[in-house]
Design a protein around this motif. Structure first.
Motif, PDB file in Angstrom:
ATOM      1  N   GLY A  10       6.562  11.713   8.580  1.00  0.00           N
ATOM      2  CA  GLY A  10       5.873  10.833   7.644  1.00  0.00           C
ATOM      3  C   GLY A  10       4.631  11.544   7.139  1.00  0.00           C
ATOM      4  O   GLY A  10       4.296  12.628   7.626  1.00  0.00           O
ATOM      5  N   ARG A  70      -5.174   6.449   0.178  1.00  0.00           N
ATOM      6  CA  ARG A  70      -4.591   5.138   0.438  1.00  0.00           C
ATOM      7  C   ARG A  70      -4.719   4.288  -0.838  1.00  0.00           C
ATOM      8  O   ARG A  70      -5.759   3.710  -1.097  1.00  0.00           O
ATOM      9  N   TYR A  91      -2.291  12.492  13.284  1.00  0.00           N
ATOM     10  CA  TYR A  91      -2.095  11.064  13.539  1.00  0.00           C
ATOM     11  C   TYR A  91      -2.016  10.768  15.036  1.00  0.00           C
ATOM     12  O   TYR A  91      -2.550   9.777  15.509  1.00  0.00           O
ATOM     13  N   PHE A  97       0.833  -1.205   0.000  1.00  0.00           N
ATOM     14  CA  PHE A  97       0.000   0.000   0.000  1.00  0.00           C
ATOM     15  C   PHE A  97       0.861   1.245   0.000  1.00  0.00           C
ATOM     16  O   PHE A  97       2.082   1.173   0.155  1.00  0.00           O
TER      17      PHE A  97
HETATM   18  C1  COI Z   1       1.511   7.123   6.235  1.00  0.00           C
HETATM   19  O1  COI Z   1       2.097   8.008   6.848  1.00  0.00           O
HETATM   20  O2  COI Z   1       0.927   7.310   5.153  1.00  0.00           O
HETATM   21  C2  COI Z   1       1.465   5.768   6.742  1.00  0.00           C
HETATM   22  O3  COI Z   1       1.222   4.858   6.019  1.00  0.00           O
HETATM   23  C3  COI Z   1       1.700   5.564   8.157  1.00  0.00           C
HETATM   24  C4  COI Z   1       0.623   4.785   8.809  1.00  0.00           C
HETATM   25  C5  COI Z   1       1.061   4.600  10.201  1.00  0.00           C
HETATM   26  C6  COI Z   1      -0.713   5.446   8.756  1.00  0.00           C
END
Ligand code: COI
Ligand code: PLP
Length: 341
Positions: free
Chosen positions: A284, A127, A157, A58
């Motif tokens: 991130g 996603r 997050y 993903f």
């Molecule tokens: C992102 O930062 O896109 C991730 O995939 C991290 C995940 C922990 C939500």
């Protein structure tokens, strides 16, 4: 276009089905064109490769509304390329950058009412994922695949937004396939569920993973890479083949150098050095830049000098510059921002 009736500023990081998603199918050696659909449920074989052997990978990226009302994505071409790297390692047929970006554009346009407004602190999380949908029972790649790209509005997050978090050094190893670097694949994350649940139960927001071979170098957390600020204002970030090559981290290295004139170092970071840093952050797509206030390890708790009250000054500057670029308040380097509408 009327926006959905959502209290954007109170959103956390959760899934909310939106109106449209993109799906494409791979069969007989090729992908079809793909299309937008409304059904949020996947219908696949009970013996699908993804269900039996976790054959799936993903990506994650964000879409923002800018001050002038445009809708933009941050470096989606990098996600397309990284998903191809993950797919190759899992014998999943690669999704072309063309189809990836077309899916992104179509899903965002169709779900424009779900894109959080400028200044709300929220964004549209994208996603993309690809999985073996056809049946396998012997250990082998699946005969058919699906590529999906879904969108959901998200807030911060970590609970508390940009408040520093407590993390701890995990006794577990981050499950990274040997010799290829950490690919962004479902199984890696399944293996981090036990340690993250344990960490949460013990009052920590994340795990710091150390290198599996020697347990002396800092790797990353369950969902973000590390950035460190030295007492003399240098940015240091771990170099390792077994961490996810974060697009945010690669962007921050360039932003720190070119926008803020900072010195940067990408190198192995021994855990013994961590207590010397002035500021520590997680970076991130989901984490953006989130400050770390304390790290608990076998020998006790390391209190990061910037404290538990708010993000330190250097990370704050980097975060403001990065998000300024992402939301087009600051000029972006060539090719970093994709205007969708
Ligand atoms: C992102 O930062 O896109 C991730 O995939 C991290 C995940 C922990 C939500
Ligand atoms: N490391 C892990 C384990 C992640 O899940 C993520 C999130 O995608 C990152 C790092 C950060 O990568 P990026 O900046 O590309 O989102």
């Amino acid at each position: 276009m009327e926006k959905k009736d959502i209290n954007w500023s109170s959103l956390g990081f959760g899934y909310m089905p939106t109106d449209y998603r993109f799906v494409a199918h791979w069969k007989d050696g090729k992908w079809d064109e793909g299309e937008l659909i409304t059904d949020p449920t996947v219908h696949i074989s009970e013996c699908a490769g993804v269900l039996q052997y976790a054959q799936t990978c993903f990506e994650g990226l964000k879409v923002y509304t800018t001050k002038d009302g445009s809708i933009v994505a941050f470096r989606p071409d990098m996600n397309a390329k990284r998903m191809q790297d993950s797919a190759r390692r899992l014998i999943i047929p690669e999704v072309s950058e063309e189809m990836f970006l077309r899916a992104l554009d179509e899903v965002v346009k169709a779900n424009a009412a779900w894109v959080p407004p400028y200044g709300s602190g929220a964004s549209l999380y994208i996603r993309p994922f690809v999985y073996g949908s056809g049946p396998v029972i012997g250990v082998a790649p699946a005969p058919e695949y699906e590529f999906r790209l879904i969108a959901t509005p998200v807030g911060p997050y970590f609970k508390g937004g940009v408040k520093p978090i407590r993390i701890r050094v995990s006794d577990y190893d981050r499950a990274a396939p040997h010799g290829t670097g950490h690919i962004k694949a479902g199984l890696n994350y399944a293996m981090s569920l036990y340690p993250i649940v344990e960490a949460h139960n013990e009052g920590y927001s994340e795990n710091m993973y150390l290198d599996a071979a020697t347990r002396t170098y800092v790797e990353e957390t369950g969902g973000a890479n590390f950035i460190f600020i030295t007492k003399d204002g240098k940015l240091v970030t771990p170099k390792s083949d077994s961490i996810l090559p974060s697009i945010t981290r690669r962007s921050i290295l360039q932003v720190a150098k070119d926008y803020l004139g900072m010195e940067t170092e990408e190198r192995p970071v021994p855990f013994s050095e961590v207590k010397e840093f002035a500021e520590i952050g997680l970076c991130g797509t989901a984490a953006v830049i989130s400050p770390v206030g304390s790290i608990t390890c076998k020998d006790g708790e390391i209190l990061v000098p910037s404290g538990m009250d708010e993000m330190g000054p250097v990370l704050t500057k980097i975060r403001e510059t990065l998000t300024g670029i992402q939301m087009c308040d600051l000029p972006a380097p060539e090719g970093w921002v994709r205007k969708i509408m």
